[in-house]
Motif scaffolding. Structure first.
Motif, PDB file in Angstrom:
ATOM      1  N   VAL A   1      63.596  53.179  61.870  1.00  0.00           N
ATOM      2  CA  VAL A   1      63.641  54.604  61.079  1.00  0.00           C
ATOM      3  C   VAL A   1      64.335  54.423  59.691  1.00  0.00           C
ATOM      4  CG1 VAL A   1      63.603  56.953  61.138  1.00  0.00           C
ATOM      5  CG2 VAL A   1      62.368  55.768  62.902  1.00  0.00           C
ATOM      6  N   ARG A   2      65.832  54.112  60.014  1.00  0.00           N
ATOM      7  CA  ARG A   2      66.715  54.083  58.869  1.00  0.00           C
ATOM      8  C   ARG A   2      66.252  53.095  57.769  1.00  0.00           C
ATOM      9  NH1 ARG A   2      71.864  56.442  59.731  1.00  0.00           N
ATOM     10  NH2 ARG A   2      71.999  57.174  61.720  1.00  0.00           N
ATOM     11  N   ARG A   3      65.817  51.932  58.278  1.00  0.00           N
ATOM     12  CA  ARG A   3      65.309  50.941  57.203  1.00  0.00           C
ATOM     13  C   ARG A   3      64.056  51.567  56.339  1.00  0.00           C
ATOM     14  NH1 ARG A   3      67.853  46.816  55.197  1.00  0.00           N
ATOM     15  NH2 ARG A   3      68.445  45.037  56.784  1.00  0.00           N
ATOM     16  N   ALA A   4      63.179  52.465  57.016  1.00  0.00           N
ATOM     17  CA  ALA A   4      61.931  53.109  56.452  1.00  0.00           C
ATOM     18  C   ALA A   4      62.310  53.968  55.490  1.00  0.00           C
ATOM     19  CB  ALA A   4      61.084  53.526  57.341  1.00  0.00           C
ATOM     20  N   LEU A   5      63.631  54.537  55.730  1.00  0.00           N
ATOM     21  CA  LEU A   5      64.106  55.710  54.783  1.00  0.00           C
ATOM     22  C   LEU A   5      64.929  55.114  53.773  1.00  0.00           C
ATOM     23  CD1 LEU A   5      64.956  58.521  57.346  1.00  0.00           C
ATOM     24  CD2 LEU A   5      63.094  58.435  56.069  1.00  0.00           C
ATOM     25  N   GLY A   6      64.997  53.953  53.751  1.00  0.00           N
ATOM     26  CA  GLY A   6      65.882  53.245  52.476  1.00  0.00           C
ATOM     27  C   GLY A   6      67.329  52.717  52.954  1.00  0.00           C
TER      28      GLY A   6
END
Length: 365
Positions: free
Chosen positions: A277-282
């Motif tokens: 999720v953190r990756r998806a949020l940048g």
């Protein structure tokens, strides 16, 4: 690690500056079967007559390094009080040594008050004792024991007159500690030991002749060694303990690294969805790296706190059982803490590698 560090800094007691250790040699001896206690006086007289022999004395085993039999000693304190109550007699546990005249000169122990043993302090003379400075100040009025009496052991008739006070002996051996202990010296001419150390000062040929004479007469003599070497050998158990502790510290550190790595991997794998999720949020690689290493550092700090608490207790125990173990200081504890944190972060490398490969699509699995 802390225990190993403390042991590695332990050393043998320093030789006294006047050079007694270099001039005097010690030979371990035992009375032959069937020999009478008076045999020691005959031995000393015979060895003293050897050409080139300057001085000779006998000490019970352990007296040179400051370790002896511990037993009760009751001092006639004088006008003493404890807690406001008069207490003319004061009991203490003390190390007991039996020595002959010449022992204190041979070992370099200074006389602070009164006198030490003389040739006349034999079995037919009134019983006398010499105490160390610590005993004098702990158990006698104003630290003045000369002329007062002391009872050695629990026998009702075991009273001795104190004739002198000598310096404390630093106990740098297993069984000692960093706090000076009460010591009572008795005349070996009045209480001959079954075995002990002959202290000889003289020419090398005279010492060899003495060793041969003792062997021929069944005294089972050990090899002559200087007092410095004798004191150094008393530290051998500490040196062996150091090696064992070092091996255990290395094994423990390896196991700790393995445990830190396993813990970091488990925590990271449980947070896969969060990382995705953190990756998806940048979230960048640096942010993911910081997140994983911060978790490892917290675990390491918790372990370091426990290690320091346990280690400080271990060091205190070592100082109690081996007299020359020094204080470690704040720097040593901070160094060990830094080592544990660095090792834990190093063990997090695999977890970091896995965290950096997490893709946002993982959150949909």
């Amino acid at each position: 690690v802390l225990g190993t560090l403390a042991l590695s800094r332990a050393g043998a007691p320093e030789a006294r500056s006047h050079g007694a250790d270099q001039e005097t040699v010690a030979i371990s001896v035992s009375l032959p079967d069937g020999a009478t206690d008076e045999g020691w006086a005959e031995v000393l007289d015979r060895l003293g007559a050897l050409p080139g022999m300057r001085a000779e004395s006998l000490a019970s085993h352990g007296a040179v390094v400051g370790l002896g039999v511990r037993d009760y000693a009751t001092a006639h304190c004088g006008a003493c009080s404890r807690g406001g109550l008069p207490l003319p007699f004061w009991g203490a546990l003390a190390d007991h040594h039996a020595v002959t005249p010449g022992f204190f000169e041979a070992t370099g122990l200074g006389v602070l008050d009164g006198r030490v043993f003389e040739d006349g302090d034999d079995g037919g003379a009134p019983r006398v004792a010499v105490v160390n400075e610590t005993f004098a100040h702990s158990s006698f009025q104003e630290g003045k024991p000369v002329g007062r009496r002391i009872r050695v052991g629990t026998g009702l008739d075991s009273w001795y007159t104190v004739v002198g006070v000598v310096e404390d002996v630093p106990v740098g051996a297993v069984g000692g500690d960093d706090i000076a202990r009460e010591v009572v010296y008795l005349s070996a001419l009045q209480h001959p030991p079954g075995r002990g150390d002959l202290l000889l000062s003289g020419a090398e040929a005279a010492v060899r002749a003495a060793h041969e004479d003792l062997g021929q007469r069944g005294f089972d003599p050990g090899e002559p060694m200087s007092l410095a070497e004798l004191r150094s050998r008393s530290m051998d158990p500490v040196r062996w303990t150091t090696r064992v502790a070092l091996a255990l510290a290395v094994v423990t550190l390896i196991l700790a690294l393995h445990g830190a790595q396993a813990t970091s991997l488990v925590v990271t794998r449980r947070r896969v969805r969060e990382l995705a999720v953190r990756r998806a949020l940048g979230a960048t690689d640096r942010q993911v790296l910081r997140l994983v290493l911060l978790g490892g550092a917290k675990t390491a700090m918790g372990g370091a706190v426990l290690a320091v608490l346990f280690g400080s207790g271990l060091v205190a125990l070592l100082r109690k059982s081996a007299g020359d173990v020094p204080h470690l200081g704040v720097g040593s504890y901070l160094g060990v803490t830094a080592l544990l944190v660095a090792a834990s972060l190093l063990a997090s490398r695999r977890a970091v590698a896995e965290a950096l490969t997490v893709e946002p699509a993982t959150a949909m699995d």
